[in-house]
Each structure stands twice: as structure tokens, then as C-alpha cells.
Design a protein around this motif. Sequence first.
Motif, mmCIF file in Angstrom:
data_model
loop_
_atom_site.group_PDB
_atom_site.id
_atom_site.type_symbol
_atom_site.label_atom_id
_atom_site.label_comp_id
_atom_site.label_asym_id
_atom_site.label_seq_id
_atom_site.Cartn_x
_atom_site.Cartn_y
_atom_site.Cartn_z
ATOM 1 N N VAL A 49 -62.186 -49.854 74.588
ATOM 2 C CA VAL A 49 -61.944 -49.065 75.793
ATOM 3 C C VAL A 49 -60.450 -48.841 76.009
ATOM 4 N N ASN A 50 -59.630 -49.827 75.635
ATOM 5 C CA ASN A 50 -58.175 -49.670 75.694
ATOM 6 C C ASN A 50 -57.708 -49.121 74.350
ATOM 7 N N THR A 51 -57.606 -47.805 74.267
ATOM 8 C CA THR A 51 -57.297 -47.150 72.997
ATOM 9 C C THR A 51 -55.940 -47.576 72.454
ATOM 10 N N MET A 52 -54.987 -47.779 73.331
ATOM 11 C CA MET A 52 -53.644 -48.157 72.890
ATOM 12 C C MET A 52 -53.676 -49.525 72.230
ATOM 13 N N GLN A 53 -54.416 -50.446 72.814
ATOM 14 C CA GLN A 53 -54.506 -51.786 72.234
ATOM 15 C C GLN A 53 -55.293 -51.765 70.933
ATOM 16 N N ALA A 54 -56.370 -50.986 70.898
ATOM 17 C CA ALA A 54 -57.246 -50.984 69.728
ATOM 18 C C ALA A 54 -56.638 -50.249 68.547
ATOM 19 N N ILE A 55 -55.980 -49.115 68.798
ATOM 20 C CA ILE A 55 -55.475 -48.276 67.710
ATOM 21 C C ILE A 55 -54.002 -47.918 67.879
ATOM 22 N N GLY A 56 -53.595 -47.669 69.125
ATOM 23 C CA GLY A 56 -52.257 -47.131 69.376
ATOM 24 C C GLY A 56 -51.133 -48.028 68.920
ATOM 25 N N TRP A 57 -51.181 -49.316 69.295
ATOM 26 C CA TRP A 57 -50.072 -50.201 68.932
ATOM 27 C C TRP A 57 -49.984 -50.443 67.427
ATOM 28 N N PRO A 58 -51.103 -50.695 66.730
ATOM 29 C CA PRO A 58 -50.990 -50.806 65.269
ATOM 30 C C PRO A 58 -50.444 -49.541 64.612
ATOM 31 N N ALA A 59 -50.870 -48.363 65.101
ATOM 32 C CA ALA A 59 -50.369 -47.114 64.536
ATOM 33 C C ALA A 59 -48.879 -46.947 64.809
ATOM 34 N N THR A 60 -48.449 -47.322 66.020
ATOM 35 C CA THR A 60 -47.028 -47.233 66.365
ATOM 36 C C THR A 60 -46.192 -48.157 65.488
ATOM 37 N N PRO A 80 -65.266 -64.494 76.588
ATOM 38 C CA PRO A 80 -65.655 -64.977 77.920
ATOM 39 C C PRO A 80 -66.146 -63.853 78.830
ATOM 40 N N LEU A 81 -65.518 -62.676 78.741
ATOM 41 C CA LEU A 81 -65.943 -61.551 79.568
ATOM 42 C C LEU A 81 -67.357 -61.119 79.214
ATOM 43 N N ALA A 82 -67.651 -61.067 77.919
ATOM 44 C CA ALA A 82 -68.990 -60.648 77.483
ATOM 45 C C ALA A 82 -70.063 -61.604 77.997
ATOM 46 N N LEU A 83 -69.804 -62.899 77.897
ATOM 47 C CA LEU A 83 -70.792 -63.867 78.391
ATOM 48 C C LEU A 83 -70.964 -63.733 79.899
ATOM 49 N N GLY A 84 -69.860 -63.473 80.594
ATOM 50 C CA GLY A 84 -69.941 -63.292 82.044
ATOM 51 C C GLY A 84 -70.742 -62.069 82.441
ATOM 52 N N LEU A 85 -70.809 -61.071 81.571
ATOM 53 C CA LEU A 85 -71.583 -59.863 81.846
ATOM 54 C C LEU A 85 -73.031 -59.980 81.370
ATOM 55 N N GLY A 86 -73.407 -61.157 80.887
ATOM 56 C CA GLY A 86 -74.791 -61.379 80.499
ATOM 57 C C GLY A 86 -75.121 -61.063 79.063
ATOM 58 N N ILE A 87 -74.127 -60.752 78.262
ATOM 59 C CA ILE A 87 -74.356 -60.489 76.835
ATOM 60 C C ILE A 87 -74.573 -61.818 76.124
ATOM 61 N N THR A 88 -75.566 -61.886 75.278
ATOM 62 C CA THR A 88 -75.860 -63.134 74.581
ATOM 63 C C THR A 88 -74.840 -63.372 73.469
ATOM 64 N N ARG A 89 -74.788 -64.604 73.012
ATOM 65 C CA ARG A 89 -73.867 -64.954 71.939
ATOM 66 C C ARG A 89 -74.211 -64.205 70.649
ATOM 67 N N ARG A 90 -75.509 -64.053 70.391
ATOM 68 C CA ARG A 90 -75.919 -63.329 69.190
ATOM 69 C C ARG A 90 -75.492 -61.868 69.268
ATOM 70 N N GLU A 91 -75.650 -61.257 70.414
ATOM 71 C CA GLU A 91 -75.246 -59.861 70.587
ATOM 72 C C GLU A 91 -73.739 -59.724 70.447
ATOM 73 N N MET A 131 -66.286 -52.565 74.689
ATOM 74 C CA MET A 131 -65.378 -53.474 75.380
ATOM 75 C C MET A 131 -64.071 -53.640 74.606
ATOM 76 N N HIS A 132 -64.181 -53.707 73.294
ATOM 77 C CA HIS A 132 -63.001 -53.888 72.448
ATOM 78 C C HIS A 132 -62.180 -52.610 72.299
#
Length: 238
Positions: A12-23, A80-91, A9-10
Motif C-alpha cells: 500500500v505504501n508504494t514508496m516503501q515497497a518500490i520507490g526507495w529501492p528504485a531511488t 503484528p498488524l495482520a494478526l490484529g486484523l484477524g488474519i491467520t498465521r497460515r494466511e 498491506m505490504h
Amino acid sequence: MRHRSVIRMHTVNTMQAIGWPATALVLSLAIVLVIGAIVGAIGPEARVGMHEGMRFNGAIFAILGPLIGYGFTSMGQFFPLALGLGITRREYALGAGLLFLANAVLYTGVITVGKAIEVATDGFGLGVRFFDVVYVGTGPLWQTTIQSFLVITAMLFLGAAITAAFLRLGQPFLWTLGGALGVIGVAIFAGLVLIDGLGAALLRVLTMGWGPWMGVTAGIALLAAGVWLLLVRRTQVR
């Protein structure tokens, strides 16, 4: 095993995760190199002065700055998105925590390798400092590795903890935090003006050795991570 979904989830957007810091890194380094070329053309004395002055070059925050924002985004957008998809807080905590540590390792590697090249080439042939600065360590490479990892880890978890506290406590938290920081700042300034010897004592604290500062940084990282983990289990998504 759904913590892997949190990681995807974190990232999937490669530009946000790596691209912008590298730029941001490439652009900041390019600006520093241009400055080095201009100053170097003036003469050797100017180049020596620039090299020493750049010990405090803040361009490295092109890497460090977005990382605290990464912690904000993790809790503000993906939690919030993770909780909405049923992922537990621990996960979620496991996935995000592993991702934070992976980012710290990645960018620590970038900084350490960058510093090794910079030192070996005398500031990329221009006498500049970009990686070899006080914020990530001007000592041996092993010190830079440790310091960079601790600083980046502290920033990531601090950003996540602040956002988690905001989600839990709302707007009053920001006002309280801002007010407390303001009061502390005013108190320190008043003490410097009114109390003899406080300035010298504060200077001794600020100039203490590398080891004690790393202890402080590690303490901040552990405290921020602990607060974040505590709040993840209790934060209500608005």
C-alpha cells in the motif's frame, strides 16, 4: 483468500515497497557512471584497470541491501498488524511468502536486463561494472538470473527469519547470535594464524565453482524459509 490482504498491506505504501529501492538504484548507478567518466578521462589503461577492479563493485547492494530490511519490516511491522486484523498465521505466511518470491522475480529481472544492457554497451560506454559483478554473477545471463534469484530469496527469508526469532526469543537471541558469530570469527582468525594449511584450505572453499556456491546459497534460502515458516506458527506478538 485473505493472503491477498497481506500482499496489499505490504504494497500500500508504494514508496516503501518500490520507490526507495528504485531511488537507491538510480543514485548508486549515477555515482558509478560519474566515477567511470572521471577514470575514463585519465586514459585507456586506467579504464581497463577500473573495469577489472569493478568486478567486486559493491554498489549493487543498493538493491540487495534494502531487501533484507524488507524481511525485517515484514515480520516486525506487518505481522503484528495482520494478526490484529484477524488474519491467520497460515494466511500471513502464504501472502508474505508469495510477496517475497515476487520481489525476487522482479529484482532478478531488473538485474538481468541491466547486465544485458551493461555488457552490450561495454559498461554503458564508460567501461564500468554495476550489474556485471561477482555478487550476482559475471558469467552468462542465465547464471546471473539463477544467482540473483537465489541471493535475493535468501536475503528476504533470512531477514524475516531473524526478526521472527527476535519476536519469539527476545533480546537474548540477538546477544546469542552476535556472540556466536564473534566466536566463529575469532576461531577462524586463530586457525589461520596457528594452523598450517588452513588458509589454503579456506581459499579452496571460497574459490570453489559456481555450481557448489549456488548449492550453498539455495541451502541458506531453504533453511531460512523453513525456520521462518516454523517461527511464524509459534511467534508471540509482544
